[in-house]
Scaffold this active site. Structure first.
Site, PDB file in Angstrom:
ATOM      1  CB  SER A 109      -0.888   0.032   1.242  1.00  0.00           C
ATOM      2  OG  SER A 109      -0.122   0.293   2.397  1.00  0.00           O
ATOM      3  CG  ASP A 110       1.314   5.910  -1.288  1.00  0.00           C
ATOM      4  OD1 ASP A 110       2.241   6.039  -0.461  1.00  0.00           O
ATOM      5  OD2 ASP A 110       1.127   6.718  -2.224  1.00  0.00           O
ATOM      6  CD1 TRP A 111       4.787   5.369   4.972  1.00  0.00           C
ATOM      7  CD2 TRP A 111       4.643   4.145   3.113  1.00  0.00           C
ATOM      8  NE1 TRP A 111       5.859   4.508   4.940  1.00  0.00           N
ATOM      9  CE2 TRP A 111       5.795   3.747   3.820  1.00  0.00           C
ATOM     10  CE3 TRP A 111       4.332   3.481   1.909  1.00  0.00           C
ATOM     11  CZ2 TRP A 111       6.648   2.740   3.370  1.00  0.00           C
ATOM     12  CZ3 TRP A 111       5.183   2.477   1.462  1.00  0.00           C
ATOM     13  CH2 TRP A 111       6.315   2.124   2.188  1.00  0.00           C
ATOM     14  N   GLY A 112      -0.542   4.678   4.385  1.00  0.00           N
ATOM     15  CA  GLY A 112      -1.863   5.079   4.849  1.00  0.00           C
ATOM     16  C   GLY A 112      -2.943   4.886   3.787  1.00  0.00           C
ATOM     17  N   GLY A 113      -2.610   4.216   2.700  1.00  0.00           N
ATOM     18  CA  GLY A 113      -3.564   4.031   1.610  1.00  0.00           C
ATOM     19  C   GLY A 113      -4.487   2.837   1.790  1.00  0.00           C
TER      20      GLY A 113
END
Ligand SMILES: *[C@@H]1O[C@H](CO)[C@@H](O)[C@H](O)[C@H]1NC(C)=O
Ligand SMILES: *[C@@H]1O[C@H](CO)[C@@H](O)[C@H](O)[C@H]1NC(C)=O
Ligand SMILES: *[C@@H]1O[C@H](CO)[C@@H](O)[C@H](O)[C@H]1NC(C)=O
Ligand SMILES: *[C@@H]1O[C@H](CO)[C@@H](O)[C@H](O)[C@H]1NC(C)=O
Ligand SMILES: *[C@@H]1O[C@H](CO)[C@@H](O)[C@H](O)[C@H]1NC(C)=O
Ligand SMILES: *[C@@H]1O[C@H](CO)[C@@H](O)[C@H](O)[C@H]1NC(C)=O
Ligand SMILES: *[C@@H]1O[C@H](CO)[C@@H](O)[C@H](O)[C@H]1NC(C)=O
Ligand SMILES: *[C@@H]1O[C@H](CO)[C@@H](O)[C@H](O)[C@H]1NC(C)=O
Ligand SMILES: *[C@@H]1O[C@H](CO)[C@@H](O)[C@H](O)[C@H]1NC(C)=O
Ligand SMILES: *[C@@H]1O[C@H](CO)[C@@H](O)[C@H](O)[C@H]1NC(C)=O
Ligand SMILES: *[C@@H]1O[C@H](CO)[C@@H](O)[C@H](O)[C@H]1NC(C)=O
Ligand SMILES: *[C@@H]1O[C@H](CO)[C@@H](O)[C@H](O)[C@H]1NC(C)=O
Length: 814
Positions: free
Chosen positions: A301-305
């Site tokens: 995932s993208d960071w916090g995605g």
């Protein structure tokens, strides 16, 4: 990934009220585009059909042995260890997977970014993606990737969060275009393959990001209730709504190259895609990526995605970043949907353990394939103290930080960066023999982009004084030194005993008569350095240069008949001064990296002959560009941020060509100090009987291998007709038959290029191999790539609008 302050700054301002879209509102300096909520379109293609279950990796295509080792590793893990393997933890790197010491596994270190290992000291800052694209040089793209990979590895990073092909560059205004390469999917696809191969040949896992539709920064994340929890969303992130053909022919195209190059991981993007969050969208992750493209690595995932646990796992997400549990996060929410939730989801029977096993097999296969279990360097302890994303006080687990600290990993990379910076600079105008300079005795340097940075070397804000070598956000770099243009000019001019005078204050320059500033008389040359900032988490407000740069040029050119303008920029600038008779030369130097000054001086003095070409179109006016980002909605519904990619294939030159719009400098354009000629364009089929559809083959990384098979050899002869040695880029464009290809097909599309170095008078035969994919469109009915019947036109030239030779082919007879 995100940077906290920028992110929350955007997220805390959810309710924007603005007028309906109107062309005049897109004028430079007052940029705004309100996308109307259109429920008709929303129901048309604002949905993503479920593609379940998530396919198991097989290792097919060369990873079989590594996959067997990954399976053997997974077989020894407890359920809790399995949860750890798929969930990040705060630690020394930007992303961390904890060690399993009893199995001799030291964990995984994930680091930004696309032009440098960002959280590091004594590492290099390379040229940005846009500069690499502007070289149109495959060898440089590879060499840059390899050198970066060497630095990541020497600092103990297993995984480089690079390269970027999303954003592709749908909108000229998107804040992250410079991290990636070009709005042309073919050029970007080649850049992805070369960069990934370079990084992975150095022993580091590459990450193709951001998958997919991440074409604007505004509202890329949801607006959270600042007083609420992980799930208290006021408005969801924007939904990029993209039709099937467009996603295949534009946005998925370079990801296919990435998978074809055996990229280790793919980072899913923040925003929604056709209605559901990209990181839980089973149609794109399971369907397009793992099934159609045969991707054998893992999706992180993208960071916090990540916005769900079970749904994301089922939807194809394999690793949650930054993961962790607790309150360390920079987001309004905290905790992870993975971690302990993975354990409970398996224990209560919701998620089969085979899916968790596949996630870890996917994560560990590239690790074994690249030999990362053998003598991989430890994480440099100095990085832990530079890591503002998860500082030591946030760590919940122990990390084994051994080995020398502050390792100098720069090697000879400064020399490469000097070369790459010059090769990524495009000479746009050169009149009156202005360039190369002929040992001028009096030089005046202007502009706040010429000198040293007055606010430190770690570019995180658009400071007023100092040259720009990179943009901001997770894609930036931490300079260890910087060769400024001014310093390099002084050094070079000293050889001629020249007088060098400088004025770096833009406000002062604009408010002065330049003739009052200089002594004793008109300098032989006035060089103006201008800059344009762009950063993650914000879209550009305008396409001008910053800090009143246009006025600076006016002020100088009014009194100096030999004004040379150099821009250090994220990419597109509209350059309204381009026709000014006293502006004798313009160089778009992009973001060149740490050797910026030497790179530009090499070109100015002719030690290097310019050979960069524009990887985008420079329009006459910012309002000319298609597909602006959606900057506001004037409704407050949770789902109201929608962006319809209604322009379909018409972005950048595809649009300007389809609509026959005049531009200032077209895609592919760039001057040299010599001249070249193209002649004798010929195309020969490799096989006599070319079918419309590819023969069925087992899916390998990149999709059906037949799509990557050459079907035509195209040749042309190229001659250096000028009086200095130099390089240029013959470009091959393909026009599909109009009557047998679906409507909306662009008039021409780039399908081949080579950087060729020629001495004076030298002639070379240049060969392009057209692959099946290059001659195909995506057929939405039969769900495959088809070569249409009928006659194609092939055009070769020095830019998309400077075509010199033509031929036609008919691969599939009626
Ligand atoms: C904004 O809201 C007004 C009503 O308040 C509506 O008439 C207008 O069409 C809306 N504009 C857009 C772009 O949705
Ligand atoms: C909504 O989109 C459809 C399909 O593109 C179009 O025909 C229609 O005019 C749009 N409606 C509005 C209100 O913009
Ligand atoms: C993956 O493999 C496991 C066992 O090897 C099997 O049980 C599971 O059904 C497979 N999953 C899929 C989606 O094929
Ligand atoms: C959050 O709480 C603060 C303090 O109670 C309050 O002032 C603010 O309005 C709240 N914000 C929202 C969006 O509810
Ligand atoms: C499980 O997920 C929730 C969000 O749904 C999160 O708040 C919680 O911290 C997670 N629990 C564990 C043990 O990771
Ligand atoms: C099983 O556990 C997962 C993760 O905690 C949770 O989301 C799900 O609702 C649970 N299902 C049942 C049936 O308890
Ligand atoms: C810590 O790392 C060093 C170097 O890789 C290794 O030799 C040592 O065994 C590690 N210690 C533990 C507890 O894993
Ligand atoms: C730049 O010039 C302006 C106008 O002369 C002046 O007001 C300003 O103080 C100068 N800035 C610096 C840093 O010298
Ligand atoms: C520049 O020169 C013009 C013409 O001599 C004069 O009118 C103007 O006041 C001068 N401006 C400045 C800022 O000195
Ligand atoms: C060009 O520069 C000269 C001084 O070298 C000046 O006299 C002339 O007016 C300038 N031309 C324009 C169009 O500004
Ligand atoms: C600029 O003007 C000077 C003085 O009139 C002249 O000698 C010189 O050739 C001009 N330079 C250019 C590039 O036109
Ligand atoms: C750009 O286009 C807008 C809208 O058509 C127009 O108002 C503006 O004057 C144009 N700007 C330039 C510099 O041509």
């Amino acid at each position: 990934m995100a940077l906290s302050l920028l992110l929350s700054g955007l997220c805390l301002a959810p309710y924007v009220s603005a007028q309906a879209f109107d062309a005049t509102e897109r004028e430079e300096g007052a940029f705004s585009y309100v996308q109307p909520l259109n429920t008709t379109i929303l129901t048309q293609y604002g949905s993503s059909p479920a593609v379940l279950p998530s396919p198991n990796a097989t290792g097919f295509g060369g990873w079989e042995a590594a996959l067997a080792r990954a399976q053997a590793f997974v077989a020894q893990l407890t359920l809790e260890e399995k949860a750890d393997m798929v969930t990040g933890q705060p630690g020394p790197c930007v992303g961390n997977i904890v060690a399993v010491p009893r199995l001799g596994f030291q964990g995984l270190c994930l680091q930004d970014g696309p032009l440098a290992i960002r959280v590091a000291d004594y590492a290099s800052t390379f040229s940005a993606g846009v500069s690499a694209a502007a070289t149109w040089d495959k060898a440089i793209m590879y060499e840059r990737g390899m050198a970066m990979g060497e630095e990541f590895k020497a600092k103990g990073a297993h995984i480089a969060l690079a390269p970027v092909c999303g954003p592709l560059g749908r909108s000229a205004y998107s804040g992250r275009n410079w991290e990636g390469f070009s709005p042309d999917p073919y050029l970007t696809g080649v850049a992805m393959e070369e960069t990934i191969t370079g990084l992975q040949d150095a022993g580091v896992q590459a990450t193709a990001k951001h998958f997919i539709g991440n074409e604007q920064e505004t509202q890329r994340n949801p607006t959270y209730d600042p007083n609420g929890t992980l799930t208290d969303v006021i408005q969801e992130a924007i939904s990029a709504n993209i039709d099937d053909r467009t996603i295949h022919e534009l946005y998925l195209w370079p990801f296919a190259n990435a998978v074809h190059a055996k990229v280790s991981s793919v980072m899913c993007s923040y925003q929604r895609l056709n209605g559901s969050y990209a990181c839980e969208n089973s149609k794109v992750q399971n369907g397009l990526l793992k099934e159609e493209l045969g991707f054998q690595g893992y999706v992180m995932s993208d960071w916090g995605g990540t916005h769900s646990g079970v749904a994301s796992i089922e939807g194809g997400l394999d690793m949650d970043m930054p993961g962790g549990i607790g309150t360390y996060g920079l987001y309004p929410q905290s905790g992870s949907f993975f971690g302990g939730n993975v354990t409970s989801a398996v224990n209560n029977g919701t998620v089969p353990i085979s899916r968790i096993d596949d996630m870890i097999v996917r994560i560990m296969t590239p690790y074994y394939w690249l030999g990362q279990d053998q003598n991989f360097p430890t994480v440099d302890p100095s990085g832990a103290d530079l890591n503002t994303f998860s500082p030591r006080k946030t760590w919940l687990r122990e990390f084994n930080l051994t080995g020398p600290s502050s390792r100098d990993v720069r090697d000879n990379h400064g020399e490469l960066i000097r070369k790459h910076g010059a090769a990524g600079t495009v000479l746009l105008k050169n009149t009156n023999g202005a360039l190369p300079l002929k040992a001028p005795k009096s030089i005046a340097v202007f502009g706040n982009d010429a000198g040293d940075d007055t606010q430190g070397f770690y570019n995180q804000v658009d400071f007023e004084y100092g040259t720009l070598t990179a943009g901001g956000g997770s894609g930036t770099g931490r300079l260890t030194y910087l060769i400024t243009p001014l310093a390099a000019i002084k050094e070079r001019a000293a050889k001629d005993n020249a007088l060098v005078q400088q004025w770096l204050n833009n406000t002062l320059i604009i408010n002065s008569n330049i003739t009052d500033l200089w002594i004793p008389a008109l300098p032989e040359v006035c060089i103006v350095f201008l800059k344009t900032w762009a950063e993650e988490a914000a879209d550009r407000q305008h396409l001008s240069v910053d800090w009143d740069g246009n006025e600076v040029v006016q002020s100088v050119a009014k009194d100096c008949n030999n004004t040379i303008v150099v821009t250090h920029s994220s990419g597109i600038n509209t350059l309204p001064f381009a026709d000014h008779p006293n502006v004798t030369a313009i160089l778009a130097a992009h973001y060149p990296g740490q050797e910026s000054g030497y790179s530009i001086v090499d070109l100015l003095y002719g030690d290097v002959n310019p050979s960069g070409k524009l990887p985008y179109t420079i329009a006459l006016n910012g309002t000319d560009y298609n597909a602006p980002p959606t900057t506001a909605v004037n409704t407050t519904g949770k789902d109201d941020w929608q962006s319809w990619f209604e322009e379909k294939l018409e972005i950048d030159y595809r649009y300007f060509d389809a609509q026959n719009i005049s531009v200032r400098y077209e895609f592919g354009f760039g001057l040299s100090y010599t001249t070249f000629e193209i002649a004798n364009l010929q195309a020969a089929p490799i096989d006599d009987a070319i079918t419309s559809a590819a023969a069925e083959q087992p899916t390998a990384p990149g999709g059906n291998p037949e799509l990557w098979a050459s079907v035509y050899n195209v040749t042309l002869s190229l001659t250096n007709t000028g009086d200095v040695d130099g390089a240029t880029v013959p470009q091959l464009y393909v026009s599909f038959p109009t009557d047998t290809t679906p409507a909306g097909t662009p008039p021409k599309q780039l399908r081949g290029f080579e950087k060729v170095h020629l001495t004076v008078g030298e002639c070379q035969t240049v060969v392009f191999e057209l692959m099946r994919r290059d001659l195909s469109y995506w057929d939405i009915i039969s769900q495959q790539w088809l070569i249409p019947e009928g006659e194609f036109t092939l055009s070769a030239g020095f830019s998309s609008r400077d075509l010199k030779a033509f031929t036609s082919i008919t691969p599939v007879k009626a």
